[in-house]
Design a protein around this motif. Sequence first.
Motif, PDB file in Angstrom:
ATOM      1  N   LEU A  51       0.834  -1.205   0.000  1.00  0.00           N
ATOM      2  CA  LEU A  51       0.000   0.000   0.000  1.00  0.00           C
ATOM      3  C   LEU A  51       0.868   1.255   0.000  1.00  0.00           C
ATOM      4  O   LEU A  51       0.495   2.275  -0.581  1.00  0.00           O
ATOM      5  N   GLY A  52       2.026   1.193   0.654  1.00  0.00           N
ATOM      6  CA  GLY A  52       2.935   2.336   0.637  1.00  0.00           C
ATOM      7  C   GLY A  52       3.403   2.670  -0.770  1.00  0.00           C
ATOM      8  O   GLY A  52       3.565   3.849  -1.121  1.00  0.00           O
ATOM      9  N   PHE A  53       3.607   1.651  -1.606  1.00  0.00           N
ATOM     10  CA  PHE A  53       4.042   1.888  -2.991  1.00  0.00           C
ATOM     11  C   PHE A  53       2.964   2.588  -3.810  1.00  0.00           C
ATOM     12  O   PHE A  53       3.263   3.170  -4.859  1.00  0.00           O
ATOM     13  N   ALA A  54       1.715   2.519  -3.362  1.00  0.00           N
ATOM     14  CA  ALA A  54       0.616   3.090  -4.144  1.00  0.00           C
ATOM     15  C   ALA A  54       0.750   4.593  -4.339  1.00  0.00           C
ATOM     16  O   ALA A  54       0.234   5.142  -5.311  1.00  0.00           O
ATOM     17  N   VAL A  55       1.424   5.292  -3.411  1.00  0.00           N
ATOM     18  CA  VAL A  55       1.497   6.755  -3.510  1.00  0.00           C
ATOM     19  C   VAL A  55       2.828   7.237  -4.081  1.00  0.00           C
ATOM     20  O   VAL A  55       3.051   8.445  -4.187  1.00  0.00           O
ATOM     21  N   ILE A  56       3.725   6.316  -4.459  1.00  0.00           N
ATOM     22  CA  ILE A  56       5.027   6.712  -5.002  1.00  0.00           C
ATOM     23  C   ILE A  56       4.876   7.062  -6.485  1.00  0.00           C
ATOM     24  O   ILE A  56       4.491   6.206  -7.284  1.00  0.00           O
ATOM     25  N   PRO A  57       5.188   8.298  -6.898  1.00  0.00           N
ATOM     26  CA  PRO A  57       5.141   8.640  -8.325  1.00  0.00           C
ATOM     27  C   PRO A  57       6.430   8.214  -9.021  1.00  0.00           C
ATOM     28  O   PRO A  57       7.507   8.772  -8.778  1.00  0.00           O
ATOM     29  N   VAL A  58       6.353   7.217  -9.877  1.00  0.00           N
ATOM     30  CA  VAL A  58       7.545   6.670 -10.530  1.00  0.00           C
ATOM     31  C   VAL A  58       7.966   7.539 -11.712  1.00  0.00           C
ATOM     32  O   VAL A  58       9.157   7.729 -11.977  1.00  0.00           O
ATOM     33  N   ALA A  59       7.004   8.080 -12.430  1.00  0.00           N
ATOM     34  CA  ALA A  59       7.255   8.930 -13.601  1.00  0.00           C
ATOM     35  C   ALA A  59       6.039   9.844 -13.766  1.00  0.00           C
ATOM     36  O   ALA A  59       5.033   9.673 -13.073  1.00  0.00           O
ATOM     37  N   PRO A  60       6.103  10.824 -14.700  1.00  0.00           N
ATOM     38  CA  PRO A  60       4.975  11.759 -14.833  1.00  0.00           C
ATOM     39  C   PRO A  60       3.612  11.090 -15.001  1.00  0.00           C
ATOM     40  O   PRO A  60       2.617  11.588 -14.487  1.00  0.00           O
ATOM     41  N   MET A  61       3.536   9.976 -15.703  1.00  0.00           N
ATOM     42  CA  MET A  61       2.249   9.316 -15.921  1.00  0.00           C
ATOM     43  C   MET A  61       2.199   7.928 -15.296  1.00  0.00           C
ATOM     44  O   MET A  61       1.305   7.146 -15.593  1.00  0.00           O
ATOM     45  N   VAL A  62       3.150   7.621 -14.436  1.00  0.00           N
ATOM     46  CA  VAL A  62       3.230   6.286 -13.836  1.00  0.00           C
ATOM     47  C   VAL A  62       3.104   6.406 -12.323  1.00  0.00           C
ATOM     48  O   VAL A  62       3.907   7.073 -11.671  1.00  0.00           O
ATOM     49  N   GLY A  63       2.089   5.765 -11.774  1.00  0.00           N
ATOM     50  CA  GLY A  63       1.838   5.779 -10.337  1.00  0.00           C
ATOM     51  C   GLY A  63       0.425   5.285 -10.092  1.00  0.00           C
ATOM     52  O   GLY A  63      -0.464   5.458 -10.936  1.00  0.00           O
ATOM     53  N   VAL A  64       0.199   4.667  -8.946  1.00  0.00           N
ATOM     54  CA  VAL A  64      -1.110   4.071  -8.684  1.00  0.00           C
ATOM     55  C   VAL A  64      -2.145   5.132  -8.374  1.00  0.00           C
ATOM     56  O   VAL A  64      -3.224   5.160  -8.956  1.00  0.00           O
ATOM     57  N   ILE A  65      -1.834   6.033  -7.433  1.00  0.00           N
ATOM     58  CA  ILE A  65      -2.806   7.042  -7.021  1.00  0.00           C
ATOM     59  C   ILE A  65      -2.073   8.326  -6.647  1.00  0.00           C
ATOM     60  O   ILE A  65      -0.933   8.290  -6.162  1.00  0.00           O
ATOM     61  N   ASP A  66      -2.707   9.446  -6.900  1.00  0.00           N
ATOM     62  CA  ASP A  66      -2.114  10.754  -6.633  1.00  0.00           C
ATOM     63  C   ASP A  66      -2.885  11.413  -5.489  1.00  0.00           C
ATOM     64  O   ASP A  66      -3.905  12.061  -5.701  1.00  0.00           O
ATOM     65  N   LEU A  67      -2.418  11.228  -4.251  1.00  0.00           N
ATOM     66  CA  LEU A  67      -3.112  11.738  -3.077  1.00  0.00           C
ATOM     67  C   LEU A  67      -2.548  13.082  -2.634  1.00  0.00           C
ATOM     68  O   LEU A  67      -1.328  13.290  -2.658  1.00  0.00           O
ATOM     69  N   ASN A  68      -3.440  13.977  -2.210  1.00  0.00           N
ATOM     70  CA  ASN A  68      -2.978  15.251  -1.650  1.00  0.00           C
ATOM     71  C   ASN A  68      -2.254  15.057  -0.322  1.00  0.00           C
ATOM     72  O   ASN A  68      -1.497  15.922   0.106  1.00  0.00           O
ATOM     73  N   VAL A  69      -2.527  13.945   0.343  1.00  0.00           N
ATOM     74  CA  VAL A  69      -1.868  13.637   1.616  1.00  0.00           C
ATOM     75  C   VAL A  69      -1.006  12.383   1.456  1.00  0.00           C
ATOM     76  O   VAL A  69      -0.919  11.554   2.360  1.00  0.00           O
ATOM     77  N   GLY A  70      -0.358  12.245   0.309  1.00  0.00           N
ATOM     78  CA  GLY A  70       0.418  11.051   0.011  1.00  0.00           C
ATOM     79  C   GLY A  70       1.517  10.771   1.019  1.00  0.00           C
ATOM     80  O   GLY A  70       1.740   9.621   1.405  1.00  0.00           O
ATOM     81  N   LEU A  71       2.204  11.827   1.473  1.00  0.00           N
ATOM     82  CA  LEU A  71       3.284  11.632   2.437  1.00  0.00           C
ATOM     83  C   LEU A  71       2.737  11.132   3.774  1.00  0.00           C
ATOM     84  O   LEU A  71       3.331  10.252   4.404  1.00  0.00           O
ATOM     85  N   LEU A  72       1.603  11.679   4.206  1.00  0.00           N
ATOM     86  CA  LEU A  72       0.983  11.216   5.444  1.00  0.00           C
ATOM     87  C   LEU A  72       0.512   9.768   5.303  1.00  0.00           C
ATOM     88  O   LEU A  72       0.592   8.983   6.260  1.00  0.00           O
ATOM     89  N   PHE A  73       0.039   9.408   4.116  1.00  0.00           N
ATOM     90  CA  PHE A  73      -0.391   8.022   3.874  1.00  0.00           C
ATOM     91  C   PHE A  73       0.793   7.074   4.006  1.00  0.00           C
ATOM     92  O   PHE A  73       0.683   5.996   4.615  1.00  0.00           O
ATOM     93  N   PHE A  74       1.953   7.467   3.465  1.00  0.00           N
ATOM     94  CA  PHE A  74       3.143   6.620   3.622  1.00  0.00           C
ATOM     95  C   PHE A  74       3.511   6.441   5.086  1.00  0.00           C
ATOM     96  O   PHE A  74       3.813   5.326   5.528  1.00  0.00           O
ATOM     97  N   LEU A  75       3.509   7.531   5.852  1.00  0.00           N
ATOM     98  CA  LEU A  75       3.850   7.440   7.271  1.00  0.00           C
ATOM     99  C   LEU A  75       2.856   6.540   8.010  1.00  0.00           C
ATOM    100  O   LEU A  75       3.246   5.797   8.923  1.00  0.00           O
ATOM    101  N   ALA A  76       1.582   6.593   7.619  1.00  0.00           N
ATOM    102  CA  ALA A  76       0.586   5.728   8.254  1.00  0.00           C
ATOM    103  C   ALA A  76       0.860   4.258   7.945  1.00  0.00           C
ATOM    104  O   ALA A  76       0.775   3.400   8.824  1.00  0.00           O
ATOM    105  N   MET A  77       1.224   3.956   6.696  1.00  0.00           N
ATOM    106  CA  MET A  77       1.498   2.568   6.327  1.00  0.00           C
ATOM    107  C   MET A  77       2.767   2.048   7.006  1.00  0.00           C
ATOM    108  O   MET A  77       2.829   0.884   7.427  1.00  0.00           O
ATOM    109  N   SER A  78       3.785   2.891   7.136  1.00  0.00           N
ATOM    110  CA  SER A  78       5.000   2.455   7.830  1.00  0.00           C
ATOM    111  C   SER A  78       4.711   2.200   9.304  1.00  0.00           C
ATOM    112  O   SER A  78       5.326   1.327   9.926  1.00  0.00           O
TER     113      SER A  78
END
Length: 318
Positions: A90-117
């Motif tokens: 789930l943490g990988f879901a918010v990582i933007p790999v390239a301009p058009m590559v990534g699972v989801i673009d969250l406004n709170v993506g960094l907070l989502f990563f911290l929650a998953m960790s």
Amino acid sequence: MSTTIWISLANIFGVLVAAVLLAALLTWGERRLLGFWQDRPGPNRVGPFGLFQVVADMIKLFFKEDFIPRFADRPVFILAPTIVMASMLLGFAVIPVAPMVGVIDLNVGLLFFLAMSSMAVYSVILGAYASNNKYALLGGLRAAAQTVSYEVFMGLSLMGVVMMAGSFNLREIVLAQQGGWFILPQAIGFLVFFIAGIAESHRLPFDLPEAEHELTAGFHTEYSSMKFGMFFVGEYLSVILISALITTLFLGGWLGPWLPPMVWFFLKTGFLVMIFVLLRAAIPRPRYDQLMQFGWKIMLPLALANLLATGGVLLWLG
């Protein structure tokens, strides 16, 4: 189905499958790198360059006896390994790999990563508790104290980046680095986050929750077969996830000249993964009291000082 839905599905399966495959391949890569740095042969017998070693490991894990001790709490014992895998993926879901590559673009993506960790520590604690084993319980207690302590300044170390980018959105943080990577103005934040990431992933030299010289295997002492394999792959997923996030926050993500964006992202992430492996080959473990003192007495003040300095400079410039 519309084109947008197909693109979204391709991103989801592409990112998640790539993460699992890279974690499996890293089991081979780590041995090869350690063998090179320590001047001893790595896995080089099974297939070309030892690449089939990964397949051999998978076959071994699939066909080993899936033993559950009769004194264990069976439902929790089975659930624990799945938590670390799910939270890391789930943490990988918010990582933007390239301009058009990534699972989801969250406004709170960094907070989502911290929650998953933060969720991943439940896997270790529940696995240790459910095992009903003294070594496992000691490892779980160590993991709880270590993770809670290092998560405090892990989040604080990233606030300087958030202040400079003006967003918790990871894609916007990457775009904010077009004028220069944040690793230069946020060198202290980078150092603190990198050290916290090592502790969060339980990698050497901060692998005290599973230190074999003290606790046999720590929290996963009673695990075997694919349940052990899930803990094992979860650790490598954590290493790749932390490296990918450092790339996104401090090294400009996919930004770079000449090469395609995705190539830049994987080159930067791969370089950081190699540093994780090199630390295992080069640095001895500290004592547990030294580990905790280092976090609270050195890393936390550094994170707070970086936060105050960043706020002061931004106010002065603004």
